[in-house]
Design an enzyme around this catalytic site. Structure first.
Site, PDB file in Angstrom:
ATOM      1  CG  HIS A 107      45.731  49.226  43.186  1.00 56.63           C
ATOM      2  ND1 HIS A 107      44.799  48.222  43.038  1.00 56.63           N
ATOM      3  CD2 HIS A 107      45.048  50.283  43.693  1.00 56.63           C
ATOM      4  CE1 HIS A 107      43.608  48.672  43.428  1.00 56.63           C
ATOM      5  NE2 HIS A 107      43.729  49.910  43.823  1.00 56.63           N
ATOM      6  CB  CYS A 144      67.022  58.236  54.330  1.00 54.67           C
ATOM      7  SG  CYS A 144      65.609  57.234  53.851  1.00 54.67           S
TER       8      CYS A 144
HETATM    9  P1  NAD Z   1      39.789  40.113  41.600  1.00 57.34           P
HETATM   10  O1  NAD Z   1      40.660  38.932  41.825  1.00 57.34           O
HETATM   11  O2  NAD Z   1      38.988  40.628  42.715  1.00 57.34           O
HETATM   12  O3  NAD Z   1      38.802  39.832  40.391  1.00 57.34           O
HETATM   13  C1  NAD Z   1      39.263  39.258  39.200  1.00 57.34           C
HETATM   14  C2  NAD Z   1      38.036  38.858  38.409  1.00 57.34           C
HETATM   15  O4  NAD Z   1      38.478  38.402  37.129  1.00 57.34           O
HETATM   16  C3  NAD Z   1      37.255  37.725  39.034  1.00 57.34           C
HETATM   17  O5  NAD Z   1      35.916  38.148  39.224  1.00 57.34           O
HETATM   18  C4  NAD Z   1      37.340  36.579  37.998  1.00 57.34           C
HETATM   19  O6  NAD Z   1      36.109  35.925  37.828  1.00 57.34           O
HETATM   20  C5  NAD Z   1      37.699  37.297  36.736  1.00 57.34           C
HETATM   21  N1  NAD Z   1      38.528  36.517  35.792  1.00 57.34           N
HETATM   22  C6  NAD Z   1      39.679  35.877  36.061  1.00 57.34           C
HETATM   23  N2  NAD Z   1      40.199  35.347  34.923  1.00 57.34           N
HETATM   24  C7  NAD Z   1      39.319  35.644  33.926  1.00 57.34           C
HETATM   25  C8  NAD Z   1      39.277  35.368  32.517  1.00 57.34           C
HETATM   26  N3  NAD Z   1      40.267  34.703  31.906  1.00 57.34           N
HETATM   27  N4  NAD Z   1      38.209  35.813  31.808  1.00 57.34           N
HETATM   28  C9  NAD Z   1      37.190  36.492  32.428  1.00 57.34           C
HETATM   29  N5  NAD Z   1      37.191  36.795  33.736  1.00 57.34           N
HETATM   30  C10 NAD Z   1      38.247  36.385  34.481  1.00 57.34           C
HETATM   31  O7  NAD Z   1      40.738  41.246  40.992  1.00 57.34           O
HETATM   32  P2  NAD Z   1      40.647  42.811  41.075  1.00 57.34           P
HETATM   33  O8  NAD Z   1      39.253  43.289  41.021  1.00 57.34           O
HETATM   34  O9  NAD Z   1      41.641  43.290  40.098  1.00 57.34           O
HETATM   35  O10 NAD Z   1      41.155  43.147  42.547  1.00 57.34           O
HETATM   36  C11 NAD Z   1      42.314  42.543  43.018  1.00 57.34           C
HETATM   37  C12 NAD Z   1      43.357  43.511  43.539  1.00 57.34           C
HETATM   38  O11 NAD Z   1      44.554  42.765  43.671  1.00 57.34           O
HETATM   39  C13 NAD Z   1      43.661  44.608  42.584  1.00 57.34           C
HETATM   40  O12 NAD Z   1      43.735  45.750  43.331  1.00 57.34           O
HETATM   41  C14 NAD Z   1      45.045  44.300  42.025  1.00 57.34           C
HETATM   42  O13 NAD Z   1      45.905  45.389  42.291  1.00 57.34           O
HETATM   43  C15 NAD Z   1      45.594  43.191  42.842  1.00 57.34           C
HETATM   44  N6  NAD Z   1      46.087  42.018  42.051  1.00 57.34           N
HETATM   45  C16 NAD Z   1      46.843  42.231  40.951  1.00 57.34           C
HETATM   46  C17 NAD Z   1      47.276  41.157  40.190  1.00 57.34           C
HETATM   47  C18 NAD Z   1      48.104  41.449  38.966  1.00 57.34           C
HETATM   48  O14 NAD Z   1      48.765  42.488  38.911  1.00 57.34           O
HETATM   49  N7  NAD Z   1      48.092  40.585  37.951  1.00 57.34           N
HETATM   50  C19 NAD Z   1      46.956  39.852  40.561  1.00 57.34           C
HETATM   51  C20 NAD Z   1      46.182  39.659  41.721  1.00 57.34           C
HETATM   52  C21 NAD Z   1      45.747  40.756  42.467  1.00 57.34           C
HETATM   53 ZN    ZN Z   2      65.583  56.505  51.688  1.00 59.88          ZN
END
Ligand code: NAD
Ligand code: ZN
Length: 236
Positions: A107, A144
């Site tokens: 992503h 651009c």
């Molecule tokens: P999500 O938020 O859907 O799921 C995260 C999961 O992690 C949850 O089910 C939660 O229960 C679990 N979790 C959180 N902390 C935990 C821990 N300490 N131990 C165990 N489990 C834990 O995240 P996703 O599936 O990655 O989808 C979210 C989208 O949003 C992704 O595409 C991502 O690109 C983006 N995103 C990125 C960030 C980042 O870069 N840090 C933060 C938020 C969202």
């Molecule tokens: Zn440009």
């Protein structure tokens, strides 16, 4: 030695102070995401997207890799993992020492920006200076006039072709697929654990809440990611 592949989501970065999307109080529940078409079509949406990005920088800009990132970096370094495929955009796998050749960012990355039309890269402080000077208006590309966006993949934006291909290759090559800290609801990313298992890999899910693929997995560990990965990385 059996080859592992780590596939990570927002849950690996929560102990670093970056909230995930879908836990209670997560980012999802506070801000409706701005999708790609809206970003391109609307100057107001671009201004709001950049306002949010700089607010995030204020809150999480100083985040450092956690125990999970460090454990995975160690396992990449000693060859137990073929690599890390991440959905995260926070740059913490690089910061923990995973080389770019072993990392796939499905992503994108929010720690820099690009022009959507000509691809020129812009650093965040460059955008910030112009955003602030214009009273909260997102700058356009000086080359651009195209819109400048963080180098992330938004909802509605095409997935990066090279990264998808690399992630697929790794998924099909691994013997053990570790899905870590993802609710496994965002596609196409969540298709990789399914492809890996169909190709013969064992699927292990580490997540404190249930995920969409728990019933499909060979092993599900509902526990804290830092605790579990620290234990795995030091066990030989
Ligand atoms: P999500 O938020 O859907 O799921 C995260 C999961 O992690 C949850 O089910 C939660 O229960 C679990 N979790 C959180 N902390 C935990 C821990 N300490 N131990 C165990 N489990 C834990 O995240 P996703 O599936 O990655 O989808 C979210 C989208 O949003 C992704 O595409 C991502 O690109 C983006 N995103 C990125 C960030 C980042 O870069 N840090 C933060 C938020 C969202
Ligand atoms: Zn440009």
């Amino acid at each position: 030695m059996r080859a592992g592949l780590a596939f990570t989501g927002a849950g690996i970065s929560t102990e670093c102070g970056i909230p995930d999307f879908r836990s209670p109080g997560g980012l999802w529940t506070r801000n409706r995401p701005i999708d790609f078409d809206e970003f391109v079509a609307s100057r107001t949406a671009r201004n709001e997207a950049w306002r949010r990005r700089f607010a995030m920088e204020q809150a999480f800009g100083g985040a450092q890799p956690g125990r999970g990132h460090k454990a995975l970096a160690d396992m990449v370094a000693d060859g137990r993992l073929l690599g890390v495929v991440t959905q995260n955009i926070d740059g913490l796998h690089q910061a923990s020492g995973v080389p770019d050749s072993k990392l796939v960012e499905l992503h994108g990355n929010s720690t820099y920006a690009t022009c959507l039309d000509c691809g020129t890269r812009y650093e965040l402080p460059w955008v910030r200076t112009r955003f602030d000077a214009a009273g909260g208006a997102a700058p356009d590309c000086p080359d651009c006039d195209g819109p400048i966006k963080t180098a992330t993949i938004s909802f509605g934006q095409a997935m990066p072709v090279d990264e998808m291909a690399r992630a697929r290759k790794l998924s099909l090559a691994c013997d053990v697929f570790l899905a870590i800290g993802s609710s496994l609801v965002v596609y196409p990313a969540a298709g990789f654990p399914i492809e890996a298992k169909r190709a013969g890999a064992e699927l292990v899910i580490i997540n404190r809440e249930a995920t969409e693929l728990d019933d499909f997995a060979d092993l599900v560990i509902h526990a804290d990611i830092g605790d579990v990965l620290e234990g795995i990385s030091t066990a030989h």
